[in-house]
Motif scaffolding. Structure first.
Motif, PDB file in Angstrom:
ATOM      1  N   ALA A 187      -6.263  11.184   0.610  1.00 22.41           N
ATOM      2  CA  ALA A 187      -5.220  11.069  -0.409  1.00 22.41           C
ATOM      3  C   ALA A 187      -5.528   9.877  -1.305  1.00 22.41           C
ATOM      4  O   ALA A 187      -6.442   9.091  -1.038  1.00 22.41           O
ATOM      5  N   VAL A 188      -4.763   9.759  -2.386  1.00 20.19           N
ATOM      6  CA  VAL A 188      -4.905   8.618  -3.291  1.00 20.19           C
ATOM      7  C   VAL A 188      -3.882   7.564  -2.891  1.00 20.19           C
ATOM      8  O   VAL A 188      -2.673   7.826  -2.887  1.00 20.19           O
ATOM      9  N   TRP A 189      -4.380   6.383  -2.551  1.00 18.42           N
ATOM     10  CA  TRP A 189      -3.528   5.274  -2.145  1.00 18.42           C
ATOM     11  C   TRP A 189      -3.657   4.143  -3.159  1.00 18.42           C
ATOM     12  O   TRP A 189      -4.744   3.875  -3.667  1.00 18.42           O
ATOM     13  N   ARG A 190      -2.544   3.509  -3.432  1.00 18.91           N
ATOM     14  CA  ARG A 190      -2.539   2.347  -4.328  1.00 18.91           C
ATOM     15  C   ARG A 190      -2.359   1.086  -3.493  1.00 18.91           C
ATOM     16  O   ARG A 190      -1.402   0.968  -2.728  1.00 18.91           O
ATOM     17  N   VAL A 191      -3.280   0.159  -3.657  1.00 24.56           N
ATOM     18  CA  VAL A 191      -3.237  -1.097  -2.914  1.00 24.56           C
ATOM     19  C   VAL A 191      -3.022  -2.240  -3.898  1.00 24.56           C
ATOM     20  O   VAL A 191      -3.785  -2.384  -4.863  1.00 24.56           O
ATOM     21  N   GLN A 192      -1.986  -3.029  -3.679  1.00 26.94           N
ATOM     22  CA  GLN A 192      -1.742  -4.213  -4.495  1.00 26.94           C
ATOM     23  C   GLN A 192      -2.197  -5.441  -3.726  1.00 26.94           C
ATOM     24  O   GLN A 192      -1.834  -5.619  -2.559  1.00 26.94           O
ATOM     25  N   SER A 193      -2.978  -6.276  -4.385  1.00 22.89           N
ATOM     26  CA  SER A 193      -3.560  -7.434  -3.713  1.00 22.89           C
ATOM     27  C   SER A 193      -3.682  -8.597  -4.687  1.00 22.89           C
ATOM     28  O   SER A 193      -3.693  -8.405  -5.907  1.00 22.89           O
ATOM     29  N   LEU A 238       0.865  -1.175   0.000  1.00 19.20           N
ATOM     30  CA  LEU A 238       0.000   0.000   0.000  1.00 19.20           C
ATOM     31  C   LEU A 238       0.901   1.224   0.000  1.00 19.20           C
ATOM     32  O   LEU A 238       1.843   1.301   0.793  1.00 19.20           O
ATOM     33  N   ASP A 239       0.647   2.159  -0.906  1.00 13.84           N
ATOM     34  CA  ASP A 239       1.505   3.335  -0.965  1.00 13.84           C
ATOM     35  C   ASP A 239       0.717   4.566  -1.387  1.00 13.84           C
ATOM     36  O   ASP A 239      -0.280   4.481  -2.101  1.00 13.84           O
ATOM     37  N   ASN A 240       1.185   5.695  -0.916  1.00 14.69           N
ATOM     38  CA  ASN A 240       0.594   6.993  -1.229  1.00 14.69           C
ATOM     39  C   ASN A 240       1.186   7.468  -2.548  1.00 14.69           C
ATOM     40  O   ASN A 240       2.389   7.705  -2.641  1.00 14.69           O
ATOM     41  N   VAL A 241       0.363   7.582  -3.585  1.00 12.57           N
ATOM     42  CA  VAL A 241       0.878   7.916  -4.910  1.00 12.57           C
ATOM     43  C   VAL A 241       0.880   9.422  -5.130  1.00 12.57           C
ATOM     44  O   VAL A 241       0.065  10.155  -4.564  1.00 12.57           O
ATOM     45  N   CYS A 242       1.813   9.851  -5.956  1.00  9.07           N
ATOM     46  CA  CYS A 242       1.950  11.268  -6.303  1.00  9.07           C
ATOM     47  C   CYS A 242       1.499  11.481  -7.741  1.00  9.07           C
ATOM     48  O   CYS A 242       1.554  10.560  -8.558  1.00  9.07           O
ATOM     49  N   ASN A 299       5.462  23.814  -5.740  1.00  7.68           N
ATOM     50  CA  ASN A 299       4.820  23.965  -4.433  1.00  7.68           C
ATOM     51  C   ASN A 299       4.000  22.734  -4.046  1.00  7.68           C
ATOM     52  O   ASN A 299       3.119  22.805  -3.190  1.00  7.68           O
ATOM     53  N   PHE A 300       4.310  21.587  -4.684  1.00  8.79           N
ATOM     54  CA  PHE A 300       3.581  20.355  -4.368  1.00  8.79           C
ATOM     55  C   PHE A 300       3.866  19.917  -2.941  1.00  8.79           C
ATOM     56  O   PHE A 300       5.002  19.972  -2.471  1.00  8.79           O
ATOM     57  N   ARG A 301       2.828  19.459  -2.265  1.00  7.23           N
ATOM     58  CA  ARG A 301       2.957  18.957  -0.898  1.00  7.23           C
ATOM     59  C   ARG A 301       2.212  17.634  -0.795  1.00  7.23           C
ATOM     60  O   ARG A 301       1.032  17.554  -1.129  1.00  7.23           O
ATOM     61  N   ARG A 302       2.927  16.607  -0.363  1.00 14.45           N
ATOM     62  CA  ARG A 302       2.280  15.314  -0.195  1.00 14.45           C
ATOM     63  C   ARG A 302       1.206  15.408   0.889  1.00 14.45           C
ATOM     64  O   ARG A 302       1.388  16.079   1.903  1.00 14.45           O
ATOM     65  N   LYS A 303       0.083  14.748   0.658  1.00 10.13           N
ATOM     66  CA  LYS A 303      -1.012  14.771   1.618  1.00 10.13           C
ATOM     67  C   LYS A 303      -0.564  14.200   2.965  1.00 10.13           C
ATOM     68  O   LYS A 303       0.169  13.214   3.032  1.00 10.13           O
ATOM     69  N   GLN A 304      -1.001  14.840   4.027  1.00  8.64           N
ATOM     70  CA  GLN A 304      -0.712  14.353   5.362  1.00  8.64           C
ATOM     71  C   GLN A 304      -1.585  13.132   5.673  1.00  8.64           C
ATOM     72  O   GLN A 304      -2.660  12.960   5.080  1.00  8.64           O
ATOM     73  N   PRO A 305      -1.145  12.267   6.596  1.00  8.72           N
ATOM     74  CA  PRO A 305      -1.892  11.031   6.874  1.00  8.72           C
ATOM     75  C   PRO A 305      -3.340  11.263   7.288  1.00  8.72           C
ATOM     76  O   PRO A 305      -4.200  10.419   7.039  1.00  8.72           O
ATOM     77  N   GLN A 306      -3.628  12.395   7.927  1.00  5.00           N
ATOM     78  CA  GLN A 306      -4.995  12.661   8.367  1.00  5.00           C
ATOM     79  C   GLN A 306      -5.866  13.242   7.252  1.00  5.00           C
ATOM     80  O   GLN A 306      -7.072  13.428   7.436  1.00  5.00           O
ATOM     81  N   GLU A 307      -5.262  13.506   6.076  1.00  5.39           N
ATOM     82  CA  GLU A 307      -5.999  14.071   4.952  1.00  5.39           C
ATOM     83  C   GLU A 307      -6.381  12.980   3.957  1.00  5.39           C
ATOM     84  O   GLU A 307      -5.759  11.913   3.901  1.00  5.39           O
TER      85      GLU A 307
END
Length: 264
Positions: free
Chosen positions: A162-168, A141-145, A152-160
């Motif tokens: 965000a788009v996550w990629r899940v491999q299963s 599972l990873d937070n994608v950019c 001025n890009f800022r990665r989303k904070q964990p409490q926000e």
């Protein structure tokens, strides 16, 4: 190599990495026949191999003759696009083992950091998560950019959100999504045969199936990645060119490994 795709900052092209292939085809001005190849039949003319390639498309069944053929698709068990090889004596044994089915889910939502041992999402420090538990309902599972990142890009904070990629290994159930995410807005999934199931193989599939008949994807059984396929493609081009023009001294050079080591 199977873990290479688990990072969220991989090289990518806006609109899809497939645009690399379509762009190269356009630049090469190649004559592209949009069809599915069904068979490759060996024939001979003046002592040289000639290949009859049959294919199907919306217009029906067609065929063409070629001096050089490169197979650029896996020939593994369960592949619906498996090509028949005819006229070879002895027959070609090209069927390979299975590929690993993988599902990627792009989830826009709030990560459930409590599931990973962080009740307070503000304290969650990770952007990539791998699991060694087996069996499990997800692998990574990873937070994608985004592809285009501004200054001025800022990665989303964990409490926000965000788009996550899940491999299963299988499509995620609603209950499994609820386990990984507190809530989510949308889910998009894609399923494909990701890479060979690597094991303790003593031999690798044949790269050169016959004279001027090559199988590009055989190299995947050593390591599976787009970079390896680029190396395989270059090797096929050089090998076919040198064999066609009989520059055999450039093939299997005795001091090649020494040259490579000194060059690096």
């Amino acid at each position: 190599m199977a873990l290479a795709g688990a990072q969220g900052t991989l090289w990518s092209v806006e609109g899809g990495n497939k645009l690399v292939c379509s762009g190269l085809l356009k630049l090469s001005k190649a004559n592209v026949i949009h069809a599915t190849v069904t068979s490759v039949t060996l024939q001979h003319t003046e002592g040289k191999p000639l290949y009859l390639v049959e294919y199907e498309n919306e217009a029906g069944i067609g065929f063409d003759f070629y001096d050089i053929v490169v197979i650029a698709t896996p020939l593994h068990l369960g592949n619906s696009s498996t090509i028949a090889f005819e006229g070879f004596d002895p027959p070609l044994d090209v069927t390979q083992d299975s590929f690993q089915p993988t599902v990627v889910s792009l989830v826009h939502g709030y990560l459930n950091s409590s599931y990973f041992g962080f009740p307070d999402p503000k304290l969650f420090p990770f952007a990539n998560i791998l699991t060694t538990d087996f069996p499990t309902f997800f692998w990574a599972l990873d937070n994608v950019c985004p592809v285009n990142i501004s200054t001025n890009f800022r990665r989303k904070q964990p409490q926000e959100a965000a788009v996550w990629r899940v491999q299963s290994p299988k499509p995620l159930l609603r209950s499994q999504l609820k386990t990984l995410f507190r809530s989510y807005y949308s889910v998009q999934t894609a399923e494909w045969q990701a890479h060979p199931i690597h094991g303790s193989r003593t031999t690798l599939p044949r790269f050169a199936l016959h004279d001027q008949l090559f199988h590009l994807n055989a190299l995947e059984w050593a390591a599976s990645s787009v970079e390896v396929m680029a190396v395989a493609a270059k090797n096929v081009a050089l090998l076919a060119y040198n064999r066609w023009y009989q520059d055999l001294d450039k093939i299997d050079q005795k001091d090649l490994m020494h040259k490579v080591k000194t060059e690096l």
